[in-house]
Design an enzyme around this catalytic site. Structure first.
Site, PDB file in Angstrom:
ATOM      1  N   GLY A  66      -2.890 -33.515 -39.586  1.00 43.76           N
ATOM      2  CA  GLY A  66      -2.782 -34.908 -39.186  1.00 43.76           C
ATOM      3  C   GLY A  66      -1.406 -35.512 -39.376  1.00 43.76           C
ATOM      4  O   GLY A  66      -1.125 -36.599 -38.877  1.00 43.76           O
ATOM      5  N   ASP A 226     -10.186 -26.604 -47.243  1.00 40.38           N
ATOM      6  CA  ASP A 226      -9.092 -26.677 -46.274  1.00 40.38           C
ATOM      7  C   ASP A 226      -7.732 -26.614 -46.966  1.00 40.38           C
ATOM      8  O   ASP A 226      -6.703 -26.491 -46.287  1.00 40.38           O
ATOM      9  CB  ASP A 226      -9.188 -27.956 -45.430  1.00 40.38           C
ATOM     10  CG  ASP A 226      -9.188 -29.220 -46.277  1.00 40.38           C
ATOM     11  OD1 ASP A 226     -10.141 -29.396 -47.052  1.00 40.38           O
ATOM     12  OD2 ASP A 226      -8.242 -30.018 -46.173  1.00 40.38           O
TER      13      ASP A 226
END
EC number: 2.7.7.-
Length: 456
Positions: A66, A226
């Site tokens: 992101g 993650d």
């Protein structure tokens, strides 16, 4: 493509890493252009990766790069591949409501934290370059925008496999697994079951990474799947900290109210995360064989952990110190709230004949004396070799939170001298030098433990 950063300037260039990668030893304007998002390395095509993960135990399929871009890979003349990732590069399809930016504060923390672990010998991603800008970025307050160039042997996360398994995209899951084996674990290719062999290799490298964290007092702070590297490198430096006081249940991430990622929980969380990876690989092979492989993690981790502690406390590799005595040393430090690092270094600096005299430093002097009497019979017999080993295994410079904050405070006024000095000391953490004396000091006894956020 990166979003250009306003009026970029150099903050730090990792010359020793650049030399290892056989890049220019001196940062130049062309590389600053890459850091600022106004230029690319020749042949590189930036991508934002899509993955998923378990965050604080809860499944989140909406994750991805992101605020960072994988620019490409660099093959150095010695045949080693380095993946180059620009953090703070701007918005991507996975930014959600974020601005895609990084700030100088957190970028300095990652730059120094990753290089500190590397200096200790721990497996980790590295920081090549750090640039600041005049761009204002809002976090809890208005902060200075920055970009960080992270390099790693791989940016593949456990969450990549979880995402494809979740989508039941078996063809892509097979492709990713085959790519990972070919490029990062080629020794698994000729095994009877390459996928189980892959998982065992990941378990081994993850166990080694966690052993370093536990042996050197490192708290990652946000061990979501993650944030777990498939090659076992410390990945994504957010609310991390090195212990000051020896507190087994230390938590520094203010969002971790239940202590899921406390210091002493890290081995069990790694085991849980490896179980999630095994589940993601299950469509490709026998799930029972995968489960059996994961069950070996604890033994594998303990082996590496006790090897490191044995080295730190002066044991030989041929006749290592009993694990019970290694555990007792840390239990003694924890029981009396001692600093995690300085007692190791003090033992390293003293001849064995003077160790018993330290009993007066402990409230429970008989407990220390009993431990000391036993361990002295199990240390390296050659006194010169024992002291050399201990001085080379017990750092005098640690990336403590109060030093990181002092560097950040100076940098935010435009003074990068402390950053350069601390960085140099962390690259050589086992060496005492007068010019680094300030970085050798623990915090004041009354100093509160740091409280960190994921934006840290």
């Amino acid at each position: 493509m990166p979003t250009p950063l306003a009026e970029p300037y150099w903050v730090c260039w990792n010359q020793s890493l650049a030399e290892r990668m056989q890049l220019p030893l001196v940062a130049n304007a062309d590389i600053l252009g890459v850091m600022a998002g106004t230029a690319l390395f020749q042949g590189h095509e930036p991508i934002a990766q899509k993955y998923a993960g378990h965050q604080f135990g809860g499944w989140n399929p909406g994750l991805g790069d992101g605020r960072g871009l994988l620019l490409g890979e660099w093959l150095d003349p010695s045949g080693v591949y380095w993946e180059m990732h620009l953090k703070g590069a701007g918005k991507t399809p996975y930014s959600r409501f974020g601005d895609g930016r990084a700030v100088l504060r957190s970028s300095i923390r990652e730059f120094l934290g990753s290089e500190a672990l590397h200096g200790l010998g721990a497996p980790t991603t590295r920081a090549l370059a750090l640039a600041g800008s005049t761009e204002a970025v809002y976090r809890e307050t208005l902060e200075t925008g920055a970009t960080l160039m992270r390099v790693a042997s791989s940016h593949i996360r456990f969450g990549h496999f979880e995402w494809l398994a979740h989508r039941q995209d078996i063809d892509q899951l097979k492709a990713l697994t085959a790519f990972t084996i070919k490029h990062h674990f080629p020794q698994c290719q000729d095994n009877a079951d390459p996928i189980v062999s892959l998982l065992r290799a990941v378990i081994e490298q993850t166990a080694q990474m966690i052993a370093y964290w536990m042996a050197y007092g490192f708290v990652h702070g946000v061990m979501n799947t993650d944030n777990m590297s498939i090659v076992g490198e410390t990945f994504d430096y957010g609310p991390y900290a090195f212990l000051d006081q020896t507190r087994p249940n230390a938590v520094y991430n203010h969002t971790d109210a239940e202590g899921r990622y406390a210091f002493n929980q890290q081995p069990s969380v790694a085991f849980w995360n490896l179980q999630r990876l095994a589940q993601a690989l299950a469509p490709l092979t026998d799930s029972q064989l995968l489960a059996a492989a994961v069950s070996d993690f604890d033994q594998c981790h303990r082996k590496h952990y006790y090897e490191l502690l044995n080295q730190r406390l002066g044991g030989s590799s041929e006749r290592p110190i009993e694990p019970e005595l290694l555990d007792e040393w840390l239990a003694l430090l924890a029981a009396e709230g001692k600093d995690f690092h300085t007692p190791f270094r003090r033992l390293a600096n003293l001849p064995l004949t003077e160790w018993p005299g330290l009993k007066d430093d402990f409230i429970d002097a008989p407990r220390f004396a009993a431990w000391c009497a036993r361990i002295l019979t199990q240390t390296e017999a050659d006194e010169t070799e024992r002291q050399r080993q201990m001085l080379a295994s017990n750092p005098v410079t640690v990336a403590r939170s109060h030093h990181l904050q002092a560097v950040i405070d100076a940098a935010q006024t435009g003074n990068f001298g402390p950053l350069e000095s601390f960085f140099a000391a962390l690259q050589d953490p086992f060496t005492e030098r007068a010019e680094w004396a300030r970085w050798h000091q623990p915090p004041a006894a009354a100093a509160p433990a740091p409280i960190l956020s994921c934006s840290s």
